[in-house]
Design a protein around this motif. Structure first.
Motif, PDB file in Angstrom:
ATOM      1  N   PRO A  54      62.432  52.752  90.189  1.00  0.00           N
ATOM      2  CA  PRO A  54      61.760  54.158  91.128  1.00  0.00           C
ATOM      3  C   PRO A  54      60.492  54.222  90.686  1.00  0.00           C
ATOM      4  O   PRO A  54      60.096  54.319  89.427  1.00  0.00           O
ATOM      5  N   ASP A  55      59.721  55.058  91.414  1.00  0.00           N
ATOM      6  CA  ASP A  55      58.303  55.497  91.125  1.00  0.00           C
ATOM      7  C   ASP A  55      58.626  56.874  90.182  1.00  0.00           C
ATOM      8  O   ASP A  55      59.802  57.292  90.276  1.00  0.00           O
ATOM      9  N   SER A  56      57.743  57.251  89.480  1.00  0.00           N
ATOM     10  CA  SER A  56      57.861  58.450  88.706  1.00  0.00           C
ATOM     11  C   SER A  56      57.371  59.676  89.318  1.00  0.00           C
ATOM     12  O   SER A  56      57.259  60.702  88.763  1.00  0.00           O
ATOM     13  N   SER A  57      57.209  59.732  90.442  1.00  0.00           N
ATOM     14  CA  SER A  57      56.987  60.818  91.360  1.00  0.00           C
ATOM     15  C   SER A  57      58.294  61.749  91.252  1.00  0.00           C
ATOM     16  O   SER A  57      59.433  61.402  91.045  1.00  0.00           O
ATOM     17  N   PRO A  58      57.898  63.226  91.643  1.00  0.00           N
ATOM     18  CA  PRO A  58      59.076  63.941  91.480  1.00  0.00           C
ATOM     19  C   PRO A  58      60.088  63.890  92.649  1.00  0.00           C
ATOM     20  O   PRO A  58      59.700  63.357  93.572  1.00  0.00           O
ATOM     21  N   PHE A  59      61.256  64.077  92.344  1.00  0.00           N
ATOM     22  CA  PHE A  59      62.114  64.214  93.487  1.00  0.00           C
ATOM     23  C   PHE A  59      63.330  65.075  93.332  1.00  0.00           C
ATOM     24  O   PHE A  59      63.482  65.902  92.296  1.00  0.00           O
ATOM     25  N   VAL A  60      64.038  65.396  94.428  1.00  0.00           N
ATOM     26  CA  VAL A  60      65.269  66.138  94.532  1.00  0.00           C
ATOM     27  C   VAL A  60      66.674  65.398  94.519  1.00  0.00           C
ATOM     28  O   VAL A  60      66.363  64.228  95.333  1.00  0.00           O
ATOM     29  N   GLU A  61      67.371  65.562  93.630  1.00  0.00           N
ATOM     30  CA  GLU A  61      68.528  64.565  93.730  1.00  0.00           C
ATOM     31  C   GLU A  61      69.643  65.364  94.831  1.00  0.00           C
ATOM     32  O   GLU A  61      70.118  66.626  94.460  1.00  0.00           O
ATOM     33  N   LEU A  62      70.179  64.531  95.460  1.00  0.00           N
ATOM     34  CA  LEU A  62      71.489  65.080  96.424  1.00  0.00           C
ATOM     35  C   LEU A  62      72.601  64.145  96.078  1.00  0.00           C
ATOM     36  O   LEU A  62      72.440  62.973  96.428  1.00  0.00           O
ATOM     37  N   ARG A  96      56.870  71.941  95.533  1.00  0.00           N
ATOM     38  CA  ARG A  96      56.633  70.635  95.059  1.00  0.00           C
ATOM     39  C   ARG A  96      55.968  69.788  96.367  1.00  0.00           C
ATOM     40  O   ARG A  96      56.958  69.373  97.173  1.00  0.00           O
ATOM     41  N   PRO A  97      54.819  69.605  96.541  1.00  0.00           N
ATOM     42  CA  PRO A  97      54.427  68.642  97.619  1.00  0.00           C
ATOM     43  C   PRO A  97      54.543  67.228  97.285  1.00  0.00           C
ATOM     44  O   PRO A  97      54.823  66.753  96.310  1.00  0.00           O
ATOM     45  N   ASP A  98      54.844  66.404  98.431  1.00  0.00           N
ATOM     46  CA  ASP A  98      55.150  64.971  98.321  1.00  0.00           C
ATOM     47  C   ASP A  98      56.258  64.732  97.371  1.00  0.00           C
ATOM     48  O   ASP A  98      56.327  63.956  96.616  1.00  0.00           O
ATOM     49  N   ILE A  99      57.298  65.488  97.826  1.00  0.00           N
ATOM     50  CA  ILE A  99      58.608  65.257  97.038  1.00  0.00           C
ATOM     51  C   ILE A  99      59.492  64.150  97.593  1.00  0.00           C
ATOM     52  O   ILE A  99      59.296  64.006  98.863  1.00  0.00           O
ATOM     53  N   ALA A 100      60.109  63.671  96.745  1.00  0.00           N
ATOM     54  CA  ALA A 100      61.081  62.431  97.422  1.00  0.00           C
ATOM     55  C   ALA A 100      62.503  62.839  97.191  1.00  0.00           C
ATOM     56  O   ALA A 100      62.830  63.813  96.274  1.00  0.00           O
TER      57      ALA A 100
END
Length: 137
Positions: A54-62, A96-100
């Motif tokens: 996975p890329d190191s961009s910020p994410f929200v975990e569901l 957080r913009p551009d969130i995954a």
């Protein structure tokens, strides 16, 4: 002089060995000529996938449990419908913009629960969705 020979009473015997031999040959022939193909109702071609880091961009975990319960970044979410879940995702991603979105669904979770999460991500304008998987041994 007694020329009369006593003949032993020969009782007729049924020899079963040739019958068994013939039956075994027929059984081998039938087993060799029978096709053992599987018939399916639906002809499907399964997709192939290769896991990438996975890329190191910020994410929200569901997280989605097998019972269809949702947890967003470790906190339970009341997801009565898609809009409620989308609001929760929108609030978590607001600063957080551009969130995954990373979906961690249980293997026994229903397809409907995962589709509901994808629909909520679409409503929350989250364009990148990743699924967390387990490596095969």
């Amino acid at each position: 002089m007694n020329f009369h020979h006593h003949r032993a009473h020969d009782e007729p015997e049924i020899n079963l060995i040739p019958l068994i031999d013939v039956l075994l040959v027929i059984l081998i022939f039938l087993a060799a000529s029978t096709s053992f193909t599987r018939h399916r109702q639906l002809q499907i071609a399964l997709p192939q996938a290769q896991a990438e880091a996975p890329d190191s961009s910020p994410f929200v975990e569901l997280s989605i449990s097998r019972d269809g319960l949702y947890a967003l970044d470790g906190h339970y979410v009341d997801a009565a419908d898609d809009a409620t879940l989308a609001d929760s995702l929108r609030q978590a991603a607001s600063d957080r913009p551009d969130i995954a979105l990373r979906i961690d669904a249980d293997g026994q979770a229903s397809h409907a629960a995962v589709v509901r999460a994808l629909e909520a991500a679409r409503l929350a304008h989250i364009g990148r969705v990743h699924f967390l998987t387990q490596a095969r041994p």
